[in-house]
Design a protein around this motif. Structure first.
Motif, PDB file in Angstrom:
ATOM      1  N   ARG A 113       7.446  15.830  -7.136  1.00  0.00           N
ATOM      2  CA  ARG A 113       8.530  15.079  -8.268  1.00  0.00           C
ATOM      3  C   ARG A 113       8.503  12.965  -8.025  1.00  0.00           C
ATOM      4  O   ARG A 113       9.038  12.667  -9.916  1.00  0.00           O
ATOM      5  N   ASP A 114       7.267  13.236  -7.663  1.00  0.00           N
ATOM      6  CA  ASP A 114       7.168  11.597  -7.623  1.00  0.00           C
ATOM      7  C   ASP A 114       6.430  10.360  -7.385  1.00  0.00           C
ATOM      8  O   ASP A 114       5.244  11.675  -6.967  1.00  0.00           O
ATOM      9  N   VAL A 115       5.665   9.406  -7.991  1.00  0.00           N
ATOM     10  CA  VAL A 115       4.141   9.637  -7.435  1.00  0.00           C
ATOM     11  C   VAL A 115       3.891   8.995  -5.676  1.00  0.00           C
ATOM     12  O   VAL A 115       3.151   9.919  -4.910  1.00  0.00           O
ATOM     13  N   THR A 116       5.244   8.771  -5.337  1.00  0.00           N
ATOM     14  CA  THR A 116       5.393   8.861  -3.771  1.00  0.00           C
ATOM     15  C   THR A 116       5.266  10.406  -2.945  1.00  0.00           C
ATOM     16  O   THR A 116       4.002  10.097  -1.975  1.00  0.00           O
ATOM     17  N   ILE A 154      -1.423  -0.400  -1.360  1.00  0.00           N
ATOM     18  CA  ILE A 154       0.453   0.180  -2.055  1.00  0.00           C
ATOM     19  C   ILE A 154       0.344   1.392  -2.849  1.00  0.00           C
ATOM     20  O   ILE A 154      -0.714   0.954  -3.483  1.00  0.00           O
ATOM     21  N   VAL A 155       1.359   1.758  -2.530  1.00  0.00           N
ATOM     22  CA  VAL A 155       1.045   2.362  -4.117  1.00  0.00           C
ATOM     23  C   VAL A 155       2.798   1.872  -4.750  1.00  0.00           C
ATOM     24  O   VAL A 155       3.808   2.850  -3.783  1.00  0.00           O
ATOM     25  N   CYS A 156       2.893   1.842  -5.874  1.00  0.00           N
ATOM     26  CA  CYS A 156       3.569   1.081  -6.902  1.00  0.00           C
ATOM     27  C   CYS A 156       3.033   1.789  -8.018  1.00  0.00           C
ATOM     28  O   CYS A 156       2.024   0.930  -8.609  1.00  0.00           O
ATOM     29  N   GLU A 157       4.684   1.863  -8.556  1.00  0.00           N
ATOM     30  CA  GLU A 157       4.208   2.104 -10.650  1.00  0.00           C
ATOM     31  C   GLU A 157       4.993   0.603 -10.863  1.00  0.00           C
ATOM     32  O   GLU A 157       4.725   0.780 -12.102  1.00  0.00           O
TER      33      GLU A 157
END
Length: 471
Positions: A113-116, A154-157
């Motif tokens: 669904r998303d990178v998370t 950190i996991v951030c786009e």
């Protein structure tokens, strides 16, 4: 723009050590001519030991210290194992040095669904391996690596947020030669943000083209060549013991840890294996190789552990045990057709399972199968074969009159010395004239005074012999 994830493993060799005590001993990894500390566990940190400290100072700080020398080959092998473990979730993985993995995230986000969600899946797989790691996303391989090694976690786009954290890094964090770092610091460039503020054209005039290319790759404006890992379809794991063991009874727990990893490896690929290779690495002695087989394909760790322990019961160590290794090179597919739903099971163990236990307990050569031969002579009516491979003879499928035969034939025919009572017979066997082993005998079923049922015969000279016993 491609999105990358970098995983940094700061103490990979330390995480690979097996601790069989609940309370771990203070442990460090040292390297270099000065034997400086490069990896240490929590207990060593509590005792006052710090990274970079010399071995002498560390030993003076903590008397009950366990010391291991840094092994680059072992660390790289463990990194390859992690890459193989993550390959089922990410197709493009690059081995970065001996303590880092670079994953290309862009092509995998279509499956989540998303990178998370993607990161939560990877994180669960990493926690199952019991390794310490730092991580970060980046829009270039170098940026993701620098942020992960800086322990950003950190996991951030968000491009602006990633650029902000990247700009805060000191210039010393860049993988540049000392000459270039000193040159940048002389002109007042002390952070990555200050370096990015210099136009590329001006940077090329003041410094060499290598720095321009490095900054271009760092900012994602120049192509960064990356070689992706292609995992072989083999399973290889090695576990270094914290203490040397002289008793194989203590090997059960670390062995189970390796077998659980094998079970996970096979389950994820829907594979079975019929043979595993177990290696005992001893101090100042040749490695001891043990091959354990199963007649039917197996993947469960508890089943393989039972077979391994049976083999270890008849194994002797020549020197203290330092580490153990487990490898599997051949796999098989599970049977597509299961057993009949309505067939009654006579026991909890199949014939192949029983064979595996017997071979592990007694040795492969000690267990043989028996197959019938089309020969009327009792000594040649059967022959040895590989277990579970005898095939039903087409002649035996005919409806013939059943003949009584004893289950036990004597190794050597003995003269009959006790009085017996003949119950059934005679049955004449006269054959073998063509191969030089001619016999002419009249067989009887008899009973002696102790009520044993015997198989006796009379030869052409009217001499009596005992050939078998009915059980």
């Amino acid at each position: 723009m491609a999105l990358w994830l970098y995983l940094h493993f700061p103490q990979l060799q330390l995480d690979s050590l097996y601790h069989h005590d609940v309370e771990q001993q203070p442990t460090i990894i040292v390297t270099g001519r000065g034997h400086s500390v490069v990896q240490l566990n929590t207990e060593a940190h509590k005792a006052g030991i710090r990274a970079g400290m010399g071995l002498g100072a560390a030993a003076a700080t903590c008397s009950s210290l366990c010391v291991h020398e840094y092994d680059e080959a072992q660390t790289k092998q463990r990194l390859v194992e992690l890459a193989q473990w993550l390959y089922l979730n990410t197709a493009e993985i690059h081995l970065s040095g001996s303590c880092g993995l670079l994953l290309k995230v862009s092509g995998m986000l279509a499956m989540y669904r998303d990178v998370t969600e993607y990161w939560q899946t990877l994180q669960a797989r990493l926690h199952a391996q019991n390794v310490h790691f730092h991580f970060s996303l980046g829009y270039s391989p170098l940026a993701a690596q620098l942020l992960a090694e800086a322990k950003l976690d950190i996991v951030c786009e968000d491009t602006k947020r990633l650029d902000y954290h990247l700009g805060r890094l000191p210039i010393s964090a860049l993988a540049l030669p000392n000459k270039q770092l000193q040159g940048l610091m002389r002109v007042g460039v002390k952070s990555v943000r200050a370096l990015f503020a210099i136009p590329m054209l001006e940077l090329g005039k003041r410094f060499d083209t290598e720095l321009v290319h490095y900054v271009g790759r760092l900012r994602g404006k120049l192509h960064h060549p990356v070689t992706f890992y292609q995992p072989p379809e083999v399973f290889e794991r090695q576990l270094t013991l914290l203490y040397e063991l002289e008793n194989l009874d203590w090997v059960a727990k670390p062995l189970l840890k390796l077998l659980i990893q094998l079970e996970q490896f096979l389950k994820l690929r829907n594979k079975l294996t019929k043979s595993i290779k177990f290696t005992l690495l001893q101090r100042d002695c040749e490695a001891l190789h043990l091959e354990i087989g199963s007649a039917e394909g197996e993947y469960r760790a508890d089943k393989w552990q039972g077979l391994c322990l049976l083999v270890l019961e008849r194994t002797q160590l020549a020197a203290p045990l330092q580490s153990i290794a487990l490898s599997v090179t051949e796999f098989c597919e599970p049977d597509e057709i299961s057993s009949d739903l309505f067939s009654e099971r006579c026991g909890t163990m199949t014939a192949a399972g029983l064979l595996a236990v017997l071979q592990a307990k007694l040795g492969v050569q000690a267990v043989q199968g028996i197959e019938p031969r089309s020969d009327a002579r009792p000594e040649l009516a059967t022959s040895l074969c590989a277990p579970l491979t005898s095939k039903t003879n087409s002649a035996s499928q005919l409806k013939l009159e059943p003949m009584l035969r004893p289950n036990l034939l004597l190794p050597q025919i003995l003269p009959l010395q006790q009085p017996v009572t003949l119950i059934q017979g005679p049955e004449r066997i006269c054959t073998g004239w063509w191969d030089g082993h001619e016999i002419e005998r009249d067989y009887f079923i008899a009973q002696d005074e102790s009520k044993r049922w015997l198989w006796v015969f009379r030869d052409r000279q009217q001499r009596w012999y005992l050939h078998g016993v009915f059980s």
